[in-house]
Design a protein around this motif. Structure first.
Motif, short mmCIF file in Angstrom:
data_model
loop_
_atom_site.label_atom_id
_atom_site.label_comp_id
_atom_site.label_asym_id
_atom_site.label_seq_id
_atom_site.Cartn_x
_atom_site.Cartn_y
_atom_site.Cartn_z
N CYS A 1 44.70 40.26 42.78
CA CYS A 1 44.90 40.12 41.33
C CYS A 1 46.01 41.06 40.87
CB CYS A 1 43.59 40.49 40.65
SG CYS A 1 43.70 40.52 38.85
N SER B 1 45.75 43.19 38.64
CA SER B 1 45.21 44.54 38.48
C SER B 1 45.14 45.27 39.82
CB SER B 1 43.84 44.51 37.79
OG SER B 1 42.89 43.86 38.58
N HIS C 1 38.11 42.07 43.36
CA HIS C 1 37.04 41.57 42.49
C HIS C 1 37.06 40.05 42.41
CE1 HIS C 1 40.65 42.23 40.08
NE2 HIS C 1 40.29 41.11 39.50
N GLU C 2 37.94 39.41 43.20
CA GLU C 2 37.97 37.94 43.24
C GLU C 2 37.52 37.56 44.64
OE1 GLU C 2 42.01 36.80 42.34
OE2 GLU C 2 42.00 37.80 40.39
N GLU D 1 36.89 33.66 39.84
CA GLU D 1 36.97 34.83 38.94
C GLU D 1 38.19 34.74 38.01
OE1 GLU D 1 37.54 38.91 37.46
OE2 GLU D 1 38.94 37.65 38.54
ZN ZN Z 1 41.51 39.71 38.52
#
Ligand code: ZN
Ligand code: ZN
Length: 346
Positions: free
Chosen positions: A41, A43, A66-67, A156
């Motif tokens: 991502c 981020s 987080h994905e 996500e």
């Molecule tokens: Zn993300």
């Protein structure tokens, strides 16, 4: 069963290493997941470059990611509806369910949220770019056999975009402009299309991502790398999505909407404060709305991917094994060749 995991761990700016970390015996009420795939991502890239994203600063080693999607390999205690061997998309959010925002149904604003791979809290909650990681059963959404882990991992970011479009209100038949042609911008475009938007213009400062936006169905693209005259020449839009994460993008979004228009800020600006054309917000009665992560949209995202409504894999420009995650993050940072880079187990 105590075991070890190999995890992409950030120690500081541009210091991302694959590190073996011991795993404690699985705590009661948790499930252990074997990594299947993970999307890199924006981020994650910000964390990599600056050891921070927006106002979230990395103060101790942080496993990114987080994905994610993977396979349930161990369950401790009860996990209704789950069994080992299940293939799941993993929602990185753990909501408390009882604070005021949770009770209002605004789960993403939970005051006690834990979010994987984020430095929003200290100690940080470790992420999912790890050969094994733990989650609570409520984070796990089963995926059908025909859905790949790569696609499931992108539930996500799609959820982020479904939420952003929902924040814009009824977009049916409207004209929208979107600042930032990265994965979130492109998925917002696809989500807005599904919601019945009439026309989408994508604005960026780089040619390759704009060409990609055209291939994915943008009605118009505008390159503002040499100035924003072309943007100013267009009739004001009903809705603007700021996805670039820049103060200039937010200012342009406010400038580009019509009187009574809506601006949705999804992009995470660099930390601190910025001048904003606030009088335009006042004089045009603009609805300036934040959009942060997602709530129940995660479930919807998995459904839309499973039934083929949104082709998230159309964004994927490269796949690399988790073991070379640092190289994969550097590849993802090169916008001339990358849109979405996805990590795989092998
Ligand atoms: Zn993300
Ligand atoms: Zn809560």
């Amino acid at each position: 069963m105590t075991s070890k995991a190999l995890a992409a761990t950030l120690f500081g700016p541009e210091d991302l290493r694959m590190v073996e970390r011991p795993l404690d015996p699985l705590a009661s009420g948790m499930v252990r997941i074997r990594f299947g795939a993970g999307g890199i991502c924006g981020s994650d890239m910000h964390y990599y470059r600056h050891a921070r994203t927006g106002d979230f600063v990395v103060t101790s080693p942080l496993v990114l990611g987080h994905e994610i999607a993977g396979e349930v390999v161990e369950i401790s205690g009860s996990a209704p509806g789950l069994k080992t061997g299940d293939r799941v998309a993993v929602n990185p959010s753990r909501w408390c369910g009882h604070c005021t925002p949770c009770r209002e149904g605004r789960l993403n604003l939970c005051e006690n949220i834990f979010f994987m791979g984020s430095a929003s809290k200290t100690p940080h909650m470790q992420g999912g770019f790890s050969s094994l990681f733990d989650a609570v059963p409520a984070q796990c959404v089963k995926i059908p056999d025909h859905v790949t882990y790569q696609a499931a991992a992108l539930a996500e970011p799609l959820a982020v975009c479904l939420h952003a479009v929902a924040r814009a209100g009824d977009v049916k038949g409207k004209r929208a402009v979107l600042f930032g042609s990265g994965p979130i911008g492109l998925l917002t475009m696809l989500a807005a299309r599904r919601a019945g938007i009439a026309e989408v213009t994508v604005v960026d400062i780089a040619a390759a991502p704009l060409a990609f936006a055209t291939r994915l169905g943008a009605n118009h693209v505008i390159d503002i790398s040499k100035g924003d005259e072309a943007l100013k020449a267009v009739a004001p839009y009903d809705v603007a999505f700021e996805v670039s994460g820049t103060a200039a993008g937010l200012a342009s979004a406010i400038g580009a909407v019509r009187r009574g228009g809506v601006v949705v800020q999804i992009g995470n600006l660099p930390g601190g404060q910025f001048p904003t054309p606030a009088n335009a917000v006042m004089a045009k009665e603009i609805d300036l709305r934040g959009s942060f992560r997602f709530g129940p949209e995660f479930m919807t995202a998995v459904e839309l991917i499973s039934d083929g409504s949104v082709d998230v894999l159309s964004l994927v420009t490269a796949e690399r094994p988790l073991s070379v995650a640092p190289d994969a993050v550097r590849l993802a940072l090169d916008r001339s060749q990358s849109v979405k880079v996805v990590l795989t187990a092998q």
